[in-house]
Design a protein around this motif. Structure first.
Motif, PDB file in Angstrom:
ATOM      1  N   MET A  14       0.831  -1.184   0.000  1.00  0.00           N
ATOM      2  CA  MET A  14       0.000   0.000   0.000  1.00  0.00           C
ATOM      3  C   MET A  14       0.870   1.241   0.000  1.00  0.00           C
ATOM      4  O   MET A  14       1.966   1.231   0.504  1.00  0.00           O
ATOM      5  CB  MET A  14      -0.893   0.030   1.232  1.00  0.00           C
ATOM      6  N   GLY A  15       0.289   2.303  -0.516  1.00  0.00           N
ATOM      7  CA  GLY A  15       1.019   3.559  -0.569  1.00  0.00           C
ATOM      8  C   GLY A  15       0.928   4.330   0.741  1.00  0.00           C
ATOM      9  O   GLY A  15       0.120   4.024   1.618  1.00  0.00           O
ATOM     10  N   TRP A  16       1.767   5.352   0.838  1.00  0.00           N
ATOM     11  CA  TRP A  16       1.780   6.172   2.046  1.00  0.00           C
ATOM     12  C   TRP A  16       0.458   6.872   2.259  1.00  0.00           C
ATOM     13  O   TRP A  16       0.041   7.094   3.398  1.00  0.00           O
ATOM     14  CB  TRP A  16       2.920   7.188   1.982  1.00  0.00           C
ATOM     15  N   ASP A  17      -0.237   7.208   1.161  1.00  0.00           N
ATOM     16  CA  ASP A  17      -1.505   7.919   1.286  1.00  0.00           C
ATOM     17  C   ASP A  17      -2.579   7.048   1.931  1.00  0.00           C
ATOM     18  O   ASP A  17      -3.378   7.509   2.743  1.00  0.00           O
ATOM     19  CB  ASP A  17      -1.977   8.451  -0.066  1.00  0.00           C
ATOM     20  N   VAL A  18      -2.575   5.756   1.627  1.00  0.00           N
ATOM     21  CA  VAL A  18      -3.534   4.832   2.223  1.00  0.00           C
ATOM     22  C   VAL A  18      -3.216   4.654   3.711  1.00  0.00           C
ATOM     23  O   VAL A  18      -4.112   4.665   4.565  1.00  0.00           O
ATOM     24  CB  VAL A  18      -3.527   3.477   1.489  1.00  0.00           C
ATOM     25  N   ASP A  19      -1.938   4.519   4.039  1.00  0.00           N
ATOM     26  CA  ASP A  19      -1.531   4.393   5.436  1.00  0.00           C
ATOM     27  C   ASP A  19      -1.920   5.633   6.236  1.00  0.00           C
ATOM     28  O   ASP A  19      -2.421   5.532   7.363  1.00  0.00           O
ATOM     29  CB  ASP A  19      -0.021   4.158   5.545  1.00  0.00           C
ATOM     30  N   LEU A  20      -1.721   6.801   5.657  1.00  0.00           N
ATOM     31  CA  LEU A  20      -2.082   8.047   6.318  1.00  0.00           C
ATOM     32  C   LEU A  20      -3.592   8.133   6.540  1.00  0.00           C
ATOM     33  O   LEU A  20      -4.052   8.513   7.618  1.00  0.00           O
ATOM     34  CB  LEU A  20      -1.595   9.250   5.502  1.00  0.00           C
ATOM     35  N   ALA A  21      -4.365   7.743   5.553  1.00  0.00           N
ATOM     36  CA  ALA A  21      -5.831   7.750   5.680  1.00  0.00           C
ATOM     37  C   ALA A  21      -6.278   6.805   6.793  1.00  0.00           C
ATOM     38  O   ALA A  21      -7.197   7.127   7.561  1.00  0.00           O
ATOM     39  CB  ALA A  21      -6.480   7.370   4.357  1.00  0.00           C
ATOM     40  N   LYS A  22      -5.638   5.652   6.908  1.00  0.00           N
ATOM     41  CA  LYS A  22      -5.981   4.706   7.979  1.00  0.00           C
ATOM     42  C   LYS A  22      -5.686   5.299   9.353  1.00  0.00           C
ATOM     43  O   LYS A  22      -6.452   5.110  10.298  1.00  0.00           O
ATOM     44  CB  LYS A  22      -5.224   3.396   7.794  1.00  0.00           C
ATOM     45  N   GLU A  23      -4.573   6.014   9.470  1.00  0.00           N
ATOM     46  CA  GLU A  23      -4.227   6.643  10.752  1.00  0.00           C
ATOM     47  C   GLU A  23      -5.252   7.725  11.111  1.00  0.00           C
ATOM     48  O   GLU A  23      -5.655   7.847  12.260  1.00  0.00           O
ATOM     49  CB  GLU A  23      -2.819   7.237  10.712  1.00  0.00           C
ATOM     50  N   PHE A  24      -5.690   8.513  10.141  1.00  0.00           N
ATOM     51  CA  PHE A  24      -6.724   9.522  10.397  1.00  0.00           C
ATOM     52  C   PHE A  24      -8.022   8.861  10.833  1.00  0.00           C
ATOM     53  O   PHE A  24      -8.712   9.340  11.723  1.00  0.00           O
ATOM     54  CB  PHE A  24      -6.973  10.395   9.171  1.00  0.00           C
ATOM     55  N   LYS A  25      -8.358   7.752  10.221  1.00  0.00           N
ATOM     56  CA  LYS A  25      -9.592   7.051  10.569  1.00  0.00           C
ATOM     57  C   LYS A  25      -9.530   6.544  12.003  1.00  0.00           C
ATOM     58  O   LYS A  25     -10.506   6.630  12.743  1.00  0.00           O
ATOM     59  CB  LYS A  25      -9.846   5.903   9.601  1.00  0.00           C
ATOM     60  N   LYS A  26      -8.389   6.017  12.444  1.00  0.00           N
ATOM     61  CA  LYS A  26      -8.232   5.563  13.818  1.00  0.00           C
ATOM     62  C   LYS A  26      -8.443   6.717  14.799  1.00  0.00           C
ATOM     63  O   LYS A  26      -9.067   6.566  15.826  1.00  0.00           O
ATOM     64  CB  LYS A  26      -6.824   5.007  14.046  1.00  0.00           C
ATOM     65  N   ARG A  27      -7.917   7.869  14.451  1.00  0.00           N
ATOM     66  CA  ARG A  27      -7.983   9.024  15.333  1.00  0.00           C
ATOM     67  C   ARG A  27      -9.402   9.547  15.478  1.00  0.00           C
ATOM     68  O   ARG A  27      -9.831   9.907  16.561  1.00  0.00           O
ATOM     69  CB  ARG A  27      -7.084  10.128  14.809  1.00  0.00           C
ATOM     70  N   THR A  28     -10.142   9.595  14.404  1.00  0.00           N
ATOM     71  CA  THR A  28     -11.469  10.203  14.440  1.00  0.00           C
ATOM     72  C   THR A  28     -12.562   9.251  14.876  1.00  0.00           C
ATOM     73  O   THR A  28     -13.666   9.683  15.174  1.00  0.00           O
ATOM     74  CB  THR A  28     -11.838  10.787  13.066  1.00  0.00           C
ATOM     75  N   ASN A  29     -12.289   7.976  14.953  1.00  0.00           N
ATOM     76  CA  ASN A  29     -13.314   7.009  15.336  1.00  0.00           C
ATOM     77  C   ASN A  29     -12.988   6.339  16.662  1.00  0.00           C
ATOM     78  O   ASN A  29     -13.279   5.168  16.857  1.00  0.00           O
ATOM     79  CB  ASN A  29     -13.470   5.933  14.248  1.00  0.00           C
TER      80      ASN A  29
END
Length: 79
Positions: A1-16
């Protein structure tokens, strides 16, 4: 996976994040009042304290978070 997908996953963890409810804290300081929760991972210094509570170091207390989880209500000692 690309860095953008990893970053999106980290944002999702934070907001949920899962909200938490009442917890038992341990008094670690009295003047000013400081309470440790989650095995010392969080130290509460911003709180609302019931007027009739009188605590000493090492007392266990019931801590209820505000809706935004930024402050706590310190309700009473727990035995």
């Amino acid at each position: 996976m690309g860095w953008d997908v990893d970053l999106a996953k980290e944002f999702k963890k934070r907001t949920n994040s899962t909200p938490y409810g009442p917890v038992i804290g341990k008094v670690i300081g009295v003047n000013p009042l400081r309470i440790s929760i989650f095995d010392g991972k969080v130290i509460i210094s911003k709180m609302y304290v019931c007027s009739r509570i009188s605590v000493e170091i090492d007392d266990n207390v019931l801590c209820i978070p505000t809706a935004d989880e930024q402050k706590y209500f310190i309700v009473d000692k727990v035995v």
